[in-house]
Design an enzyme around this catalytic site. Structure first.
Site, PDB file in Angstrom:
ATOM      1  N   LEU A 173     118.399 -41.052  -5.342  1.00 36.86           N
ATOM      2  CA  LEU A 173     119.006 -40.638  -4.072  1.00 36.86           C
ATOM      3  C   LEU A 173     118.446 -41.500  -2.939  1.00 36.86           C
ATOM      4  CD1 LEU A 173     118.740 -36.761  -4.547  1.00 36.86           C
ATOM      5  CD2 LEU A 173     120.483 -38.360  -5.412  1.00 36.86           C
ATOM      6  N   ALA A 228     120.457 -42.378   0.092  1.00 36.89           N
ATOM      7  CA  ALA A 228     121.470 -42.468   1.140  1.00 36.89           C
ATOM      8  C   ALA A 228     120.977 -41.984   2.497  1.00 36.89           C
ATOM      9  CB  ALA A 228     122.703 -41.663   0.733  1.00 36.89           C
ATOM     10  N   ARG A 267     112.575 -38.656  10.085  1.00 33.27           N
ATOM     11  CA  ARG A 267     111.169 -38.515  10.488  1.00 33.27           C
ATOM     12  C   ARG A 267     110.459 -39.859  10.635  1.00 33.27           C
ATOM     13  NH1 ARG A 267     110.397 -34.031   5.816  1.00 33.27           N
ATOM     14  NH2 ARG A 267     112.271 -35.116   5.100  1.00 33.27           N
TER      15      ARG A 267
HETATM   16  C1  UD1 Z   1     113.066 -33.005  -1.143  1.00 40.99           C
HETATM   17  C2  UD1 Z   1     113.258 -31.656  -1.825  1.00 40.99           C
HETATM   18  C3  UD1 Z   1     111.931 -30.889  -1.771  1.00 40.99           C
HETATM   19  C4  UD1 Z   1     110.843 -31.700  -2.430  1.00 40.99           C
HETATM   20  C5  UD1 Z   1     110.746 -33.103  -1.821  1.00 40.99           C
HETATM   21  C6  UD1 Z   1     109.817 -33.961  -2.640  1.00 40.99           C
HETATM   22  C7  UD1 Z   1     115.579 -30.985  -1.421  1.00 40.99           C
HETATM   23  C8  UD1 Z   1     116.488 -30.109  -0.659  1.00 40.99           C
HETATM   24  N1  UD1 Z   1     114.295 -30.904  -1.127  1.00 40.99           N
HETATM   25  O1  UD1 Z   1     112.786 -32.730   0.220  1.00 40.99           O
HETATM   26  O2  UD1 Z   1     112.069 -29.656  -2.457  1.00 40.99           O
HETATM   27  O3  UD1 Z   1     109.614 -31.027  -2.303  1.00 40.99           O
HETATM   28  O4  UD1 Z   1     112.033 -33.738  -1.806  1.00 40.99           O
HETATM   29  O5  UD1 Z   1     109.561 -35.198  -2.053  1.00 40.99           O
HETATM   30  O6  UD1 Z   1     116.027 -31.714  -2.298  1.00 40.99           O
HETATM   31  N2  UD1 Z   1     119.036 -38.197   0.389  1.00 40.99           N
HETATM   32  C9  UD1 Z   1     120.328 -38.641   0.173  1.00 40.99           C
HETATM   33  N3  UD1 Z   1     121.359 -37.990   0.781  1.00 40.99           N
HETATM   34  C10 UD1 Z   1     121.178 -36.908   1.583  1.00 40.99           C
HETATM   35  C11 UD1 Z   1     119.848 -36.463   1.791  1.00 40.99           C
HETATM   36  C12 UD1 Z   1     118.806 -37.112   1.181  1.00 40.99           C
HETATM   37  O7  UD1 Z   1     120.548 -39.607  -0.540  1.00 40.99           O
HETATM   38  O8  UD1 Z   1     122.176 -36.382   2.078  1.00 40.99           O
HETATM   39  C13 UD1 Z   1     117.921 -38.898  -0.257  1.00 40.99           C
HETATM   40  C14 UD1 Z   1     116.945 -39.472   0.732  1.00 40.99           C
HETATM   41  O9  UD1 Z   1     117.296 -40.798   1.093  1.00 40.99           O
HETATM   42  C15 UD1 Z   1     115.622 -39.416  -0.024  1.00 40.99           C
HETATM   43  C16 UD1 Z   1     115.805 -38.284  -1.011  1.00 40.99           C
HETATM   44  O10 UD1 Z   1     117.194 -37.991  -1.040  1.00 40.99           O
HETATM   45  O11 UD1 Z   1     115.367 -40.613  -0.733  1.00 40.99           O
HETATM   46  C17 UD1 Z   1     115.034 -37.034  -0.603  1.00 40.99           C
HETATM   47  O12 UD1 Z   1     115.471 -36.640   0.667  1.00 40.99           O
HETATM   48  P1  UD1 Z   1     114.461 -36.080   1.758  1.00 40.99           P
HETATM   49  O13 UD1 Z   1     115.223 -35.786   2.983  1.00 40.99           O
HETATM   50  O14 UD1 Z   1     113.294 -36.969   1.870  1.00 40.99           O
HETATM   51  O15 UD1 Z   1     114.049 -34.695   1.056  1.00 40.99           O
HETATM   52  P2  UD1 Z   1     112.745 -33.841   1.382  1.00 40.99           P
HETATM   53  O16 UD1 Z   1     112.916 -33.148   2.661  1.00 40.99           O
HETATM   54  O17 UD1 Z   1     111.545 -34.685   1.210  1.00 40.99           O
HETATM   55 CA    CA Z   2     111.183 -36.832   0.881  1.00 38.13          CA
END
Ligand code: UD1
Ligand code: CA
Length: 465
Positions: free
Chosen positions: A11, A13, A18
């Site tokens: 993932l 995207a 932050r």
């Molecule tokens: C996520 C998990 C959390 C976990 C943590 C571990 C969810 C809802 N939460 O939170 O439980 O403890 O990771 O590091 O999954 N991304 C997309 N598309 C989106 C949103 C995010 O591709 O619409 C990708 C981001 O680029 C990133 C990854 O998903 O690489 C994780 O997203 P992030 O927003 O960092 O999730 P956390 O808040 O860290």
């Molecule tokens: Ca994260």
């Protein structure tokens, strides 16, 4: 266990709010590689059937970065609007090959990930469970999703922002890495909603959907420094420190002396040979390679630079340069792109070299600029001599053939050639070619006026009275 039926979905995207950055988070670099690059590198040895990278924010750049990694069977899927990790996983489903039975979902922001960690995750998903996930127990669980267990088994995951005080007290958190049975995942993803604090579709809700179907979700506890997420610049610095230490530990195992690991910054792609010593305050970046028995530092910044066996480089900045074996460089030397120092040559104090070759055993010991020059073997390029390579519009080449001697403070106005074995007198401004074995003198002749200084002193003291 065959891996051909396992796909990884990465993932990547999200914007990374932050980070407060114009650059997509997964493109930020950590110890010389992008966050995304670290994940893809960890996937390489696993031999999975397919890798799907979900791109969105700055999608073209992220796609280019993913493809540059050179992973076979890599495709991208577009998540044009980012509605959360569950939504991102939904976007990946259509890209999956028919033969894929299990899907490993990984975040794009965990650069400490090791292939061994992923092996452990795959092992946890073997023989039975319909899903497996990695969890950690970090010192500070702030920001992570909490793993809620019932009767010891994983029941659901609650995001930090949605958690009650009681749930926040749980130390076991979600590392964001899972393996799911494809068919169940597809069903579960279809049922998700965005009824939570962030109004996003959470991938984590899939876990509860699995459990609701009577499926087992195995949890494997990993070390925090293998899966820590990078959500802001502070965590970026923390992860970079761990990666740097891993690189130095590997180099030391391979026979490199690192005098002060705390002040030695070596990118993940750098290679250093055995019995080389790295002195304090060195930054070795990109694909820099150092040979055996060399000494580097103190205070060197080398970028994509090659240093040969037994070379000595101190207090130097070098970018895209080649320092041959047994060559010596520094202190206070600047080697710019295209510099090639042949075996046993020298670029000494306050010397700048650009786009030039300095031949075997040749010396540029002090206070010189050498630009766009080809210097043969056994040349002495004395203190203060420089190539005048730029006429205000164009750059011109200088050639100095084997064995020539360039006296101190010579200006070589390019284009110009000094022939083999020729001698250029100190202080000359050379505008014409010098034939082999000739002496070139190009300066005004000296005239001495006897008694002139004494007469001046007398005149001045007379004025004062
Ligand atoms: C996520 C998990 C959390 C976990 C943590 C571990 C969810 C809802 N939460 O939170 O439980 O403890 O990771 O590091 O999954 N991304 C997309 N598309 C989106 C949103 C995010 O591709 O619409 C990708 C981001 O680029 C990133 C990854 O998903 O690489 C994780 O997203 P992030 O927003 O960092 O999730 P956390 O808040 O860290
Ligand atoms: Ca994260």
């Amino acid at each position: 266990m065959s891996r051909a039926d396992v796909a990884a979905v990465v993932l990547a995207a999200g914007q990374g709010t932050r980070f407060r950055s114009d650059l997509a988070k997964v493109l930020h670099r950590c110890a010389g590689r992008s966050l995304l690059g670290h994940i893809l590198e960890a996937l390489k040895p696993l031999g999975l059937g397919q890798v799907v990278v979900v791109v969105g924010h700055q999608g073209d750049d992220v796609t280019a970065e993913a493809e540059a990694c050179g992973l076979a069977n890599l495709v991208t899927a577009l998540q044009a609007e980012q509605h959360g990790t569950g939504h991102a996983a939904q976007m990946a489903l259509p890209a999956l090959d028919d033969g894929i039975r299990r899907v490993m979902v990984l975040p794009g922001d965990t650069p400490l990930l090791l292939p061994e960690t992923l092996e452990a995750l795959l092992a946890a998903a073997e023989d039975g469970p319909d899903a497996a996930m990695l969890t950690i127990e970090p010192d500070d669980p702030t920001g992570y999703g909490r793993v809620i267990r019932e009767a010891g088994s994983v029941a659901r995951i609650v995001e930090h922002r949605d958690a009650t005080d009681e749930e926040r007290a749980v130390r076991e958190v979600n590392a964001g890495m899972y393996v799911f049975e494809r068919t169940v995942l597809t069903e579960a993803l279809g049922e998700l909603d965005a009824d939570n604090a962030q109004g996003e579709i959470y991938l984590t809700d899939v876990v509860e959907a699995f459990v609701a179907r009577g499926a087992t979700v195995a949890a494997h506890v990993a070390a925090a420094d293998e899966v820590a997420g990078v959500n802001d610049r502070r965590q970026l610095a923390d992860s970079a420190a761990v990666l740097r230490r891993r690189v130095l530990d590997r180099l030391m195992r391979e026979g490199v002396t690192v005098l002060d690991p705390a002040t030695t910054y070596v990118d993940v792609d750098v290679a250093v040979g055995a019995d080389t010593t790295l002195f304090p305050n060195c930054i070795l970046e990109a694909a820099t390679t150092i040979g055996e028995r060399a000494t580097v530092g103190p205070n060197c910044h080398l970028v994509a630079t090659e240093v040969g066996d037994d070379a000595e480089v101190t207090n130097t900045v070098a970018k895209h340069a080649v320092v041959g074996p047994e060559a010596t460089v520094g202190p206070f030397t600047y080697l710019r792109p295209g510099t090639v120092l042949a075996r046993g040559s020298k670029a000494g104090g306050f010397v700048e070299v650009k786009n030039s070759t300095i031949g075997e055993g040749s010396k540029v010991p002090h206070l010189s600029y050498v630009g766009d020059a080809t210097i043969g073997a056994g040349v002495n390029f004395s203190a203060g001599a420089i190539t005048v390579n730029y006429d205000g519009t164009d750059k011109h080449p200088t050639t100095i053939e084997d064995g020539a001697f360039i006296g101190c403070d010579t200006m070589l106005v390019a284009p110009v050639t000094v022939g083999a074995g020729a001698f250029v007198a100190a202080g000359s401004t050379i505008t014409d070619d010098v034939p082999a074995d000739a002496l070139a003198v190009a300066r005004q002749r000296q005239s001495n006026k006897d008694g002139w200084a004494a007469a001046r002193r007398e005149r001045l003291s007379g004025d004062a009275q």
